[in-house]
Design an enzyme around this catalytic site. Structure first.
Site, short mmCIF file in Angstrom:
data_model
loop_
_atom_site.label_atom_id
_atom_site.label_comp_id
_atom_site.label_asym_id
_atom_site.label_seq_id
_atom_site.Cartn_x
_atom_site.Cartn_y
_atom_site.Cartn_z
CB CYS A 1 40.71 35.38 33.38
SG CYS A 1 40.86 33.80 32.51
CG PHE B 1 50.67 39.32 34.83
CD1 PHE B 1 50.66 38.64 36.04
CD2 PHE B 1 49.67 40.26 34.61
CE1 PHE B 1 49.68 38.91 37.00
CE2 PHE B 1 48.70 40.53 35.55
CZ PHE B 1 48.71 39.85 36.76
CE LYS C 1 53.13 42.28 24.04
NZ LYS C 1 53.36 42.71 25.49
NE ARG D 1 52.48 44.19 34.60
CZ ARG D 1 51.25 44.44 35.00
NH1 ARG D 1 50.52 43.45 35.49
NH2 ARG D 1 50.73 45.65 34.91
CD GLU E 1 39.34 40.28 35.64
OE1 GLU E 1 39.47 39.05 35.59
OE2 GLU E 1 39.62 41.03 34.69
CB SER F 1 42.32 43.78 31.08
OG SER F 1 42.73 44.71 30.08
#
Length: 506
Positions: free
Chosen positions: A287, A155, A179, A183, A389, A232
Protein backbone atom coordinates in the site's frame (compact mmCIF):
# COMPACT_ATOMS: atom_id res chain seq x y z
CA UNK A 1 -1.87 -26.43 -13.09
CA UNK A 2 0.66 -28.41 -11.06
CA UNK A 3 -0.94 -31.20 -9.05
CA UNK A 4 0.09 -31.22 -5.40
CA UNK A 5 -0.51 -34.48 -3.55
CA UNK A 6 0.42 -32.98 -0.16
CA UNK A 7 -2.30 -30.40 0.28
CA UNK A 8 -2.66 -29.33 3.92
CA UNK A 9 -6.04 -29.14 5.59
CA UNK A 10 -5.94 -26.05 7.79
CA UNK A 11 -8.19 -25.02 10.66
CA UNK A 12 -8.93 -22.11 12.97
CA UNK A 13 -7.12 -21.35 16.25
CA UNK A 14 -9.74 -21.10 18.98
CA UNK A 15 -9.34 -21.32 22.75
CA UNK A 16 -5.72 -22.39 22.53
CA UNK A 17 -5.98 -25.12 19.90
CA UNK A 18 -6.36 -25.69 16.19
CA UNK A 19 -9.91 -26.74 15.37
CA UNK A 20 -11.29 -27.95 12.07
CA UNK A 21 -13.86 -25.89 10.25
CA UNK A 22 -17.51 -26.92 10.49
CA UNK A 23 -19.07 -24.82 7.73
CA UNK A 24 -18.16 -27.16 4.90
CA UNK A 25 -16.81 -24.19 2.93
CA UNK A 26 -13.15 -24.00 1.97
CA UNK A 27 -10.84 -21.79 -0.05
CA UNK A 28 -7.72 -22.87 -1.91
CA UNK A 29 -4.38 -21.49 -0.77
CA UNK A 30 -1.89 -21.20 -3.63
CA UNK A 31 1.85 -21.07 -3.89
CA UNK A 32 2.01 -18.08 -6.27
CA UNK A 33 5.49 -19.10 -7.45
CA UNK A 34 4.30 -22.42 -8.87
CA UNK A 35 0.57 -21.92 -9.26
CA UNK A 36 -0.14 -25.06 -7.23
CA UNK A 37 -2.68 -25.45 -4.42
CA UNK A 38 -0.81 -26.01 -1.16
CA UNK A 39 -3.64 -25.94 1.38
CA UNK A 40 -7.36 -25.78 1.95
CA UNK A 41 -8.47 -23.19 4.48
CA UNK A 42 -11.92 -23.38 6.10
CA UNK A 43 -14.24 -20.41 5.82
CA UNK A 44 -15.99 -19.94 9.14
CA UNK A 45 -19.74 -19.67 9.41
CA UNK A 46 -21.47 -17.00 11.46
CA UNK A 47 -22.07 -19.58 14.17
CA UNK A 48 -18.41 -20.54 14.34
CA UNK A 49 -17.35 -16.91 14.69
CA UNK A 50 -20.00 -16.36 17.34
CA UNK A 51 -18.67 -19.33 19.32
CA UNK A 52 -15.08 -18.13 19.03
CA UNK A 53 -16.07 -14.67 20.27
CA UNK A 54 -17.80 -16.23 23.27
CA UNK A 55 -14.62 -18.11 24.21
CA UNK A 56 -12.56 -14.93 23.85
CA UNK A 57 -15.03 -13.10 26.07
CA UNK A 58 -14.69 -15.78 28.74
CA UNK A 59 -10.89 -15.49 28.66
CA UNK A 60 -10.80 -11.70 28.87
CA UNK A 61 -11.42 -11.04 32.62
CA UNK A 62 -8.46 -13.13 33.81
CA UNK A 63 -6.15 -11.62 31.19
CA UNK A 64 -7.24 -8.10 32.11
CA UNK A 65 -6.60 -8.87 35.79
CA UNK A 66 -3.06 -10.08 35.14
CA UNK A 67 -0.41 -7.48 35.93
CA UNK A 68 0.75 -5.47 32.96
CA UNK A 69 4.31 -6.49 33.76
CA UNK A 70 3.42 -10.18 33.47
CA UNK A 71 1.60 -9.52 30.21
CA UNK A 72 4.72 -7.77 28.88
CA UNK A 73 6.82 -10.80 29.84
CA UNK A 74 4.62 -13.02 27.68
CA UNK A 75 4.91 -10.60 24.77
CA UNK A 76 8.68 -10.60 25.21
CA UNK A 77 8.80 -14.40 25.21
CA UNK A 78 6.69 -14.37 22.04
CA UNK A 79 9.29 -12.09 20.46
CA UNK A 80 12.15 -14.40 21.42
CA UNK A 81 10.34 -17.41 20.00
CA UNK A 82 9.69 -15.55 16.79
CA UNK A 83 13.34 -14.66 16.30
CA UNK A 84 14.43 -18.20 17.22
CA UNK A 85 12.16 -19.65 14.52
CA UNK A 86 12.50 -16.90 11.95
CA UNK A 87 13.72 -19.24 9.22
CA UNK A 88 10.53 -21.31 9.50
CA UNK A 89 8.42 -18.19 9.33
CA UNK A 90 10.32 -16.83 6.32
CA UNK A 91 9.66 -20.06 4.42
CA UNK A 92 5.95 -19.89 5.23
CA UNK A 93 5.69 -16.27 4.07
CA UNK A 94 7.57 -16.97 0.85
CA UNK A 95 5.56 -20.08 0.05
CA UNK A 96 2.11 -18.59 0.50
CA UNK A 97 2.77 -15.01 -0.66
CA UNK A 98 5.52 -15.39 -3.27
CA UNK A 99 7.86 -12.90 -1.59
CA UNK A 100 11.62 -13.16 -1.85
CA UNK A 101 13.54 -14.31 1.20
CA UNK A 102 15.02 -10.87 1.83
CA UNK A 103 11.63 -9.21 1.53
CA UNK A 104 10.08 -11.69 3.97
CA UNK A 105 12.93 -11.11 6.39
CA UNK A 106 12.41 -7.35 6.12
CA UNK A 107 8.70 -7.75 6.78
CA UNK A 108 9.35 -9.73 9.95
CA UNK A 109 11.90 -7.18 11.15
CA UNK A 110 9.41 -4.35 10.72
CA UNK A 111 6.71 -6.41 12.43
CA UNK A 112 8.97 -6.93 15.43
CA UNK A 113 9.09 -3.16 15.91
CA UNK A 114 5.40 -3.30 16.84
CA UNK A 115 6.10 -6.15 19.26
CA UNK A 116 8.93 -4.14 20.81
CA UNK A 117 6.59 -1.22 21.36
CA UNK A 118 4.03 -3.54 22.96
CA UNK A 119 6.67 -4.80 25.40
CA UNK A 120 6.72 -1.22 26.70
CA UNK A 121 3.03 -1.39 27.63
CA UNK A 122 3.79 -0.94 31.37
CA UNK A 123 5.20 2.49 30.60
CA UNK A 124 2.63 3.42 27.96
CA UNK A 125 -0.29 2.54 30.24
CA UNK A 126 0.75 4.95 32.96
CA UNK A 127 -2.03 7.40 33.73
CA UNK A 128 -1.92 10.98 35.01
CA UNK A 129 -2.09 12.26 38.59
CA UNK A 130 -2.82 15.76 39.87
CA UNK A 131 -2.65 16.70 43.56
CA UNK A 132 -5.14 19.15 45.09
CA UNK A 133 -6.96 20.25 41.95
CA UNK A 134 -9.27 22.09 44.37
CA UNK A 135 -10.74 21.52 47.81
CA UNK A 136 -8.15 18.87 48.72
CA UNK A 137 -9.30 16.74 45.81
CA UNK A 138 -6.79 14.64 43.90
CA UNK A 139 -7.54 13.63 40.32
CA UNK A 140 -6.03 10.77 38.37
CA UNK A 141 -6.68 8.70 35.27
CA UNK A 142 -6.27 5.04 34.40
CA UNK A 143 -6.35 3.14 31.11
CA UNK A 144 -8.39 -0.04 30.85
CA UNK A 145 -8.59 -2.58 28.02
CA UNK A 146 -11.73 -2.59 25.90
CA UNK A 147 -12.53 -6.30 26.03
CA UNK A 148 -12.71 -8.44 22.90
CA UNK A 149 -11.30 -6.71 19.81
CA UNK A 150 -10.88 -7.86 16.23
CA UNK A 151 -8.24 -7.33 13.55
CA UNK A 152 -8.63 -8.01 9.83
CA UNK A 153 -5.39 -8.18 7.84
CA UNK A 154 -4.51 -8.29 4.10
CA UNK A 155 -2.52 -10.80 2.06
CA UNK A 156 0.44 -8.59 1.18
CA UNK A 157 1.98 -8.56 4.67
CA UNK A 158 1.10 -11.92 6.28
CA UNK A 159 3.13 -11.13 9.42
CA UNK A 160 3.94 -7.42 9.67
CA UNK A 161 0.36 -6.14 9.54
CA UNK A 162 -1.09 -8.75 11.94
CA UNK A 163 1.67 -7.91 14.42
CA UNK A 164 1.14 -4.18 13.93
CA UNK A 165 -2.60 -4.32 14.61
CA UNK A 166 -2.64 -6.92 17.40
CA UNK A 167 0.54 -6.77 19.52
CA UNK A 168 -0.44 -3.71 21.54
CA UNK A 169 -4.03 -4.92 21.80
CA UNK A 170 -2.78 -8.08 23.51
CA UNK A 171 -0.27 -6.28 25.73
CA UNK A 172 -2.76 -3.77 27.15
CA UNK A 173 -5.10 -6.57 28.20
CA UNK A 174 -7.59 -7.28 25.44
CA UNK A 175 -8.65 -10.61 23.99
CA UNK A 176 -7.87 -10.48 20.27
CA UNK A 177 -9.49 -12.16 17.28
CA UNK A 178 -7.49 -12.05 14.05
CA UNK A 179 -9.16 -12.67 10.67
CA UNK A 180 -6.25 -12.99 8.23
CA UNK A 181 -6.59 -12.99 4.47
CA UNK A 182 -7.73 -16.41 3.33
CA UNK A 183 -4.91 -16.25 0.76
CA UNK A 184 -2.19 -16.34 3.46
CA UNK A 185 -3.58 -18.16 6.51
CA UNK A 186 -0.49 -20.24 7.33
CA UNK A 187 1.53 -17.32 8.74
CA UNK A 188 -1.26 -16.37 11.17
CA UNK A 189 -1.60 -19.96 12.37
CA UNK A 190 2.17 -20.08 12.93
CA UNK A 191 1.93 -16.92 15.07
CA UNK A 192 -0.80 -18.67 17.06
CA UNK A 193 1.60 -21.51 17.80
CA UNK A 194 4.17 -19.02 19.10
CA UNK A 195 1.64 -17.23 21.31
CA UNK A 196 0.62 -20.57 22.81
CA UNK A 197 4.23 -21.52 23.51
CA UNK A 198 4.90 -18.07 25.00
CA UNK A 199 2.29 -18.74 27.68
CA UNK A 200 -0.62 -16.64 26.46
CA UNK A 201 -3.76 -17.99 28.18
CA UNK A 202 -6.19 -19.92 26.02
CA UNK A 203 -8.85 -17.73 24.43
CA UNK A 204 -6.85 -14.49 24.53
CA UNK A 205 -5.60 -15.05 20.98
CA UNK A 206 -7.91 -16.38 18.28
CA UNK A 207 -7.51 -16.84 14.53
CA UNK A 208 -10.68 -17.18 12.50
CA UNK A 209 -10.33 -17.90 8.81
CA UNK A 210 -13.19 -16.79 6.63
CA UNK A 211 -14.77 -14.58 4.02
CA UNK A 212 -17.43 -11.88 4.17
CA UNK A 213 -19.72 -13.98 6.37
CA UNK A 214 -17.07 -14.14 9.09
CA UNK A 215 -16.24 -10.44 8.70
CA UNK A 216 -19.89 -9.42 8.99
CA UNK A 217 -20.23 -11.32 12.24
CA UNK A 218 -17.19 -9.53 13.65
CA UNK A 219 -18.66 -6.20 12.56
CA UNK A 220 -22.09 -6.80 14.06
CA UNK A 221 -21.48 -8.97 17.13
CA UNK A 222 -22.08 -6.80 20.21
CA UNK A 223 -19.19 -8.36 22.13
CA UNK A 224 -16.59 -6.98 19.73
CA UNK A 225 -15.57 -3.54 20.99
CA UNK A 226 -13.16 -2.44 18.26
CA UNK A 227 -12.07 -3.34 14.74
CA UNK A 228 -8.68 -2.67 13.17
CA UNK A 229 -8.51 -3.24 9.41
CA UNK A 230 -5.95 -2.91 6.62
CA UNK A 231 -6.89 -3.51 2.98
CA UNK A 232 -8.38 -1.86 -0.08
CA UNK A 233 -10.18 1.47 0.13
CA UNK A 234 -13.49 -0.01 -1.00
CA UNK A 235 -13.45 -2.62 1.77
CA UNK A 236 -12.08 -0.15 4.32
CA UNK A 237 -15.06 2.10 3.65
CA UNK A 238 -17.42 -0.85 4.18
CA UNK A 239 -15.65 -1.96 7.38
CA UNK A 240 -15.77 1.53 8.85
CA UNK A 241 -19.37 2.26 7.88
CA UNK A 242 -20.70 -1.09 9.05
CA UNK A 243 -18.64 -1.28 12.22
CA UNK A 244 -19.48 2.28 13.26
CA UNK A 245 -23.16 1.61 12.63
CA UNK A 246 -22.93 -1.16 15.21
CA UNK A 247 -21.28 1.16 17.73
CA UNK A 248 -17.73 -0.09 17.41
CA UNK A 249 -14.47 1.79 17.51
CA UNK A 250 -13.01 1.36 14.02
CA UNK A 251 -9.75 2.11 12.27
CA UNK A 252 -9.81 1.05 8.62
CA UNK A 253 -6.78 1.76 6.46
CA UNK A 254 -7.29 1.66 2.71
CA UNK A 255 -5.15 1.91 -0.40
CA UNK A 256 -2.79 4.47 -1.80
CA UNK A 257 -1.62 6.07 -5.03
CA UNK A 258 1.81 7.06 -3.84
CA UNK A 259 3.78 9.59 -5.88
CA UNK A 260 7.49 10.28 -6.14
CA UNK A 261 8.09 13.89 -7.19
CA UNK A 262 11.48 14.46 -8.81
CA UNK A 263 12.88 18.00 -8.93
CA UNK A 264 15.35 19.08 -11.65
CA UNK A 265 18.18 19.35 -9.11
CA UNK A 266 17.85 15.73 -7.92
CA UNK A 267 20.54 13.13 -8.70
CA UNK A 268 18.68 11.02 -11.26
CA UNK A 269 20.82 7.93 -10.71
CA UNK A 270 19.91 7.99 -7.03
CA UNK A 271 16.27 8.63 -7.90
CA UNK A 272 16.15 5.72 -10.35
CA UNK A 273 17.71 3.28 -7.89
CA UNK A 274 15.34 4.39 -5.14
CA UNK A 275 12.36 4.09 -7.46
CA UNK A 276 13.10 0.50 -8.49
CA UNK A 277 12.77 -0.98 -5.02
CA UNK A 278 9.98 1.35 -3.91
CA UNK A 279 7.96 0.75 -7.06
CA UNK A 280 8.53 -2.94 -7.85
CA UNK A 281 9.51 -4.55 -4.54
CA UNK A 282 7.14 -7.37 -3.53
CA UNK A 283 5.72 -7.20 -7.07
CA UNK A 284 4.35 -3.75 -6.16
CA UNK A 285 1.88 -5.34 -3.73
CA UNK A 286 2.38 -2.76 -1.00
CA UNK A 287 0.00 0.00 0.00
CA UNK A 288 3.06 2.25 0.31
CA UNK A 289 4.61 1.27 -3.02
CA UNK A 290 5.44 4.14 -5.38
CA UNK A 291 2.89 3.87 -8.18
CA UNK A 292 3.61 7.14 -10.00
CA UNK A 293 6.83 9.03 -10.58
CA UNK A 294 6.32 12.74 -11.25
CA UNK A 295 9.33 14.43 -12.86
CA UNK A 296 9.23 18.24 -12.90
CA UNK A 297 10.18 19.59 -16.33
CA UNK A 298 10.53 17.87 -19.70
CA UNK A 299 14.30 17.58 -19.50
CA UNK A 300 14.06 15.90 -16.11
CA UNK A 301 11.39 13.54 -17.43
CA UNK A 302 13.25 12.59 -20.61
CA UNK A 303 16.53 11.89 -18.82
CA UNK A 304 14.85 9.99 -15.99
CA UNK A 305 12.74 7.77 -18.28
CA UNK A 306 15.85 6.85 -20.26
CA UNK A 307 17.72 5.81 -17.09
CA UNK A 308 14.70 3.92 -15.76
CA UNK A 309 14.17 2.03 -19.00
CA UNK A 310 17.71 0.68 -18.85
CA UNK A 311 17.56 -0.31 -15.18
CA UNK A 312 14.08 -1.85 -15.36
CA UNK A 313 15.11 -4.05 -18.29
CA UNK A 314 17.70 -5.69 -16.04
CA UNK A 315 15.31 -6.63 -13.21
CA UNK A 316 14.75 -10.34 -12.68
CA UNK A 317 11.45 -11.96 -11.74
CA UNK A 318 11.20 -15.48 -10.34
CA UNK A 319 10.58 -17.76 -7.34
CA UNK A 320 11.93 -17.06 -3.87
CA UNK A 321 14.20 -20.10 -4.19
CA UNK A 322 16.27 -18.15 -6.72
CA UNK A 323 18.49 -15.81 -4.71
CA UNK A 324 19.09 -13.57 -7.73
CA UNK A 325 15.49 -12.48 -8.33
CA UNK A 326 14.38 -8.95 -7.48
CA UNK A 327 10.74 -9.82 -6.88
CA UNK A 328 8.34 -12.70 -7.23
CA UNK A 329 4.83 -13.33 -8.53
CA UNK A 330 1.59 -11.56 -7.73
CA UNK A 331 -0.73 -13.32 -5.33
CA UNK A 332 -3.27 -14.97 -7.72
CA UNK A 333 -4.01 -15.53 -11.36
CA UNK A 334 -7.01 -13.20 -10.99
CA UNK A 335 -4.67 -10.45 -9.79
CA UNK A 336 -2.35 -11.05 -12.73
CA UNK A 337 -5.21 -10.83 -15.21
CA UNK A 338 -6.52 -7.64 -13.61
CA UNK A 339 -3.12 -5.95 -13.81
CA UNK A 340 -2.70 -6.89 -17.47
CA UNK A 341 -6.14 -5.39 -18.07
CA UNK A 342 -5.04 -2.09 -16.51
CA UNK A 343 -2.00 -1.99 -18.79
CA UNK A 344 -4.00 -2.80 -21.92
CA UNK A 345 -6.60 -0.13 -21.22
CA UNK A 346 -3.97 2.50 -20.41
CA UNK A 347 -2.45 2.02 -23.85
CA UNK A 348 -5.89 2.44 -25.40
CA UNK A 349 -6.23 5.70 -23.44
CA UNK A 350 -2.96 7.08 -24.83
CA UNK A 351 -0.18 6.05 -22.45
CA UNK A 352 3.23 5.18 -23.89
CA UNK A 353 4.77 1.78 -23.14
CA UNK A 354 8.37 2.12 -21.96
CA UNK A 355 8.86 -1.36 -20.47
CA UNK A 356 6.43 -4.24 -21.02
CA UNK A 357 6.18 -6.84 -18.26
CA UNK A 358 3.02 -8.63 -19.37
CA UNK A 359 4.81 -11.75 -20.60
CA UNK A 360 8.00 -12.33 -18.62
CA UNK A 361 10.28 -15.09 -19.82
CA UNK A 362 9.66 -17.23 -16.73
CA UNK A 363 6.02 -17.61 -17.78
CA UNK A 364 7.22 -19.94 -20.55
CA UNK A 365 8.37 -22.53 -18.01
CA UNK A 366 6.24 -21.83 -14.90
CA UNK A 367 2.57 -21.83 -13.95
CA UNK A 368 3.30 -19.20 -11.31
CA UNK A 369 1.52 -15.86 -11.36
CA UNK A 370 4.40 -13.85 -12.77
CA UNK A 371 4.46 -10.36 -14.22
CA UNK A 372 7.57 -8.42 -15.11
CA UNK A 373 8.03 -4.72 -14.39
CA UNK A 374 5.97 -2.43 -16.62
CA UNK A 375 6.57 1.32 -16.97
CA UNK A 376 4.09 3.60 -18.75
CA UNK A 377 4.94 7.16 -19.76
CA UNK A 378 2.66 10.08 -20.63
CA UNK A 379 0.00 8.93 -18.20
CA UNK A 380 -2.56 11.64 -17.46
CA UNK A 381 -5.00 12.31 -14.62
CA UNK A 382 -8.32 10.76 -15.53
CA UNK A 383 -6.78 7.61 -16.98
CA UNK A 384 -7.93 4.52 -15.13
CA UNK A 385 -4.40 3.36 -14.35
CA UNK A 386 -3.67 6.71 -12.71
CA UNK A 387 -6.89 7.03 -10.73
CA UNK A 388 -7.08 3.43 -9.46
CA UNK A 389 -4.69 1.62 -7.16
CA UNK A 390 -3.01 -1.08 -9.27
CA UNK A 391 -1.73 -3.78 -6.92
CA UNK A 392 0.98 -5.08 -9.21
CA UNK A 393 4.14 -4.08 -11.12
CA UNK A 394 2.62 -1.56 -13.54
CA UNK A 395 4.00 1.89 -12.71
CA UNK A 396 3.36 5.31 -14.27
CA UNK A 397 5.21 8.46 -15.31
CA UNK A 398 3.15 11.66 -15.06
CA UNK A 399 4.96 14.73 -16.37
CA UNK A 400 4.45 18.18 -14.82
CA UNK A 401 6.00 21.58 -15.46
CA UNK A 402 6.32 22.90 -11.89
CA UNK A 403 6.39 21.84 -8.25
CA UNK A 404 3.09 23.65 -7.73
CA UNK A 405 1.51 21.53 -10.46
CA UNK A 406 2.83 18.37 -8.79
CA UNK A 407 1.41 19.39 -5.40
CA UNK A 408 -1.99 20.21 -6.90
CA UNK A 409 -2.03 16.92 -8.81
CA UNK A 410 -1.40 14.88 -5.67
CA UNK A 411 -3.76 16.88 -3.47
CA UNK A 412 -6.62 16.47 -5.93
CA UNK A 413 -6.49 12.67 -5.77
CA UNK A 414 -8.93 10.98 -3.38
CA UNK A 415 -6.19 8.85 -1.81
CA UNK A 416 -3.47 10.22 0.45
CA UNK A 417 -1.41 7.39 1.90
CA UNK A 418 2.24 8.17 1.13
CA UNK A 419 4.28 10.55 -1.01
CA UNK A 420 7.91 11.54 -1.41
CA UNK A 421 10.01 14.25 -3.04
CA UNK A 422 13.58 13.94 -4.27
CA UNK A 423 15.45 17.23 -4.21
CA UNK A 424 18.55 18.93 -2.82
CA UNK A 425 16.63 22.20 -2.37
CA UNK A 426 15.54 22.78 1.21
CA UNK A 427 13.01 25.44 0.24
CA UNK A 428 11.34 23.08 -2.25
CA UNK A 429 11.22 20.30 0.34
CA UNK A 430 9.74 22.65 2.95
CA UNK A 431 7.06 23.88 0.54
CA UNK A 432 6.23 20.30 -0.41
CA UNK A 433 5.99 18.92 3.13
CA UNK A 434 3.93 21.91 4.26
CA UNK A 435 1.39 21.95 1.43
CA UNK A 436 0.95 18.29 0.56
CA UNK A 437 -2.25 16.65 1.85
CA UNK A 438 -0.94 13.15 2.50
CA UNK A 439 -0.50 11.26 5.75
CA UNK A 440 3.07 10.00 5.35
CA UNK A 441 5.66 12.15 3.58
CA UNK A 442 9.25 11.45 2.61
CA UNK A 443 12.09 13.75 1.59
CA UNK A 444 14.65 11.72 -0.37
CA UNK A 445 13.14 8.64 1.30
CA UNK A 446 11.47 6.39 -1.29
CA UNK A 447 9.02 4.59 1.02
CA UNK A 448 8.21 6.87 3.99
CA UNK A 449 6.88 4.15 6.29
CA UNK A 450 7.35 5.25 9.91
CA UNK A 451 9.16 2.96 12.32
CA UNK A 452 6.99 0.96 14.69
CA UNK A 453 7.06 3.56 17.46
CA UNK A 454 5.60 6.28 15.21
CA UNK A 455 1.98 6.39 14.04
CA UNK A 456 1.16 5.00 10.59
CA UNK A 457 -1.89 6.10 8.59
CA UNK A 458 -2.85 8.00 5.47
CA UNK A 459 -5.27 10.85 4.88
CA UNK A 460 -8.43 11.29 2.83
CA UNK A 461 -9.87 7.98 1.59
CA UNK A 462 -6.74 6.11 2.59
CA UNK A 463 -8.00 6.03 6.18
CA UNK A 464 -11.39 5.75 7.82
CA UNK A 465 -11.61 6.43 11.53
CA UNK A 466 -9.07 8.18 13.73
CA UNK A 467 -6.71 5.39 14.78
CA UNK A 468 -3.34 4.36 13.37
CA UNK A 469 -1.91 0.99 12.39
CA UNK A 470 1.06 1.14 14.74
CA UNK A 471 2.76 3.59 17.04
CA UNK A 472 1.71 5.03 20.40
CA UNK A 473 -1.81 5.75 19.14
CA UNK A 474 -2.41 2.00 19.40
CA UNK A 475 -2.57 2.39 23.18
CA UNK A 476 -5.31 4.97 22.91
CA UNK A 477 -7.25 2.93 20.36
CA UNK A 478 -7.24 -0.29 22.37
CA UNK A 479 -7.95 1.22 25.80
CA UNK A 480 -10.54 3.42 27.46
CA UNK A 481 -9.70 6.11 30.01
CA UNK A 482 -11.23 6.39 33.45
CA UNK A 483 -10.74 9.65 35.35
CA UNK A 484 -11.13 9.54 39.14
CA UNK A 485 -11.51 12.43 41.58
CA UNK A 486 -11.06 11.57 45.25
CA UNK A 487 -11.12 13.40 48.57
CA UNK A 488 -10.49 12.08 52.06
CA UNK A 489 -12.03 13.85 55.04
CA UNK A 490 -10.14 14.37 58.24
CA UNK A 491 -11.73 12.94 61.36
CA UNK A 492 -14.41 15.24 62.87
CA UNK A 493 -14.07 17.70 59.99
CA UNK A 494 -16.98 20.02 59.30
CA UNK A 495 -18.88 20.01 56.01
CA UNK A 496 -21.56 22.18 54.45
CA UNK A 497 -23.77 21.81 51.42
CA UNK A 498 -22.97 23.87 48.35
CA UNK A 499 -25.08 24.30 45.24
CA UNK A 500 -22.53 26.01 43.03
CA UNK A 501 -20.99 24.06 40.19
CA UNK A 502 -17.71 22.49 41.39
CA UNK A 503 -14.63 24.58 40.64
CA UNK A 504 -11.02 24.94 41.71
CA UNK A 505 -11.65 28.06 43.78
CA UNK A 506 -11.23 26.24 47.07
Amino acid sequence: MVVNTEIKELGHFINGEVVLGKSGKFSDVFNPSSGEVIAHVPLASKEEVHDAIAKAKAAFPAWRALSVGKRAEIVMKFRHLMTDRIDELIKIICTESGKTIEDAKGEITRGLESVDLAINAPHLLKGEYSVNVGGNINAYSTKAPLGVVAAISPFNFPVMVPLAITSMAVAVGNAVILKPSERVPCSALFLSELWKEAGLPDGVWTVINGDKEAVNELLSNPTIEAISFVGSTQIADYIYTTGAKHGKRVTALGGGKNNMVVMPDADLEQVANAFLGAAYGAASQRCMAISTIVPVGEETANNLVKILADKISKLKVGPYTDSEVDFGPVITKQSKDAIVGFIDRSLEEGATLVCDGRNPKISETSDGFYLGPTLLDNVKPGMEIYEQEVFGPARNVVRVATLEEAIDLINEHELGNGVTIFTNNGAAARKFTSEIEVGMVGVNVPIPIPVGYHNFAGWKRSRFGEGHMFGPDQVRFFTKTKTISEKWFEENSESVSTFAFPSNND
